[in-house]
Design a protein around this motif. Sequence first.
Motif, PDB file in Angstrom:
ATOM      1  N   ARG A  20      16.860 -43.666  -5.447  1.00  0.00           N
ATOM      2  CA  ARG A  20      17.061 -45.099  -5.743  1.00  0.00           C
ATOM      3  C   ARG A  20      18.021 -45.738  -4.752  1.00  0.00           C
ATOM      4  NH1 ARG A  20      16.733 -43.126 -10.899  1.00  0.00           N
ATOM      5  NH2 ARG A  20      18.994 -42.985 -11.134  1.00  0.00           N
ATOM      6  N   LEU A  23      16.191 -46.228  -1.414  1.00  0.00           N
ATOM      7  CA  LEU A  23      15.237 -47.339  -1.489  1.00  0.00           C
ATOM      8  C   LEU A  23      15.956 -48.683  -1.533  1.00  0.00           C
ATOM      9  CD1 LEU A  23      12.593 -45.809  -3.928  1.00  0.00           C
ATOM     10  CD2 LEU A  23      12.448 -46.027  -1.426  1.00  0.00           C
ATOM     11  N   TYR A  45       9.044 -45.310  -5.687  1.00  0.00           N
ATOM     12  CA  TYR A  45       9.885 -44.361  -6.408  1.00  0.00           C
ATOM     13  C   TYR A  45       9.058 -43.327  -7.168  1.00  0.00           C
ATOM     14  CZ  TYR A  45      13.438 -42.540  -9.568  1.00  0.00           C
ATOM     15  OH  TYR A  45      14.269 -41.700 -10.269  1.00  0.00           O
ATOM     16  N   THR A  49       9.208 -39.299  -6.416  1.00  0.00           N
ATOM     17  CA  THR A  49       9.719 -38.352  -7.410  1.00  0.00           C
ATOM     18  C   THR A  49       8.649 -37.366  -7.872  1.00  0.00           C
ATOM     19  OG1 THR A  49       9.370 -39.937  -9.219  1.00  0.00           O
ATOM     20  CG2 THR A  49      11.565 -39.875  -8.216  1.00  0.00           C
TER      21      THR A  49
END
Length: 101
Positions: A20, A23, A45, A49
């Motif tokens: 996070r 990003l 995301y 992940t």
Amino acid sequence: MAFPQHMNRTEQRIAGALIRKALALGYLVSVYDGEEWALVKADDYEAITAEVAATDETTLRFRLASGEKIGSVWLVHGNEDDLISDCSDNAATLALVEGVW
């Protein structure tokens, strides 16, 4: 989160915070699972992940949209709080990992 079910919560928290943060800085993330680049220059995301922890280690490589390499972070799964095992020794990468574990 799209992390694999076998990944423990501590490692999900650390990896999630790292991704996070990257990003939010506008970095693109590539995921190497120890065998191949499972994902290259992604900014999604959930997609990122989903590829973390496919094997017992994951390398995350961070780049700017221009293609300029920021650095890499090596994750060793099963280490819980010590998930981040190593990273590129430069200011941008050290700032990225600071405080996420």
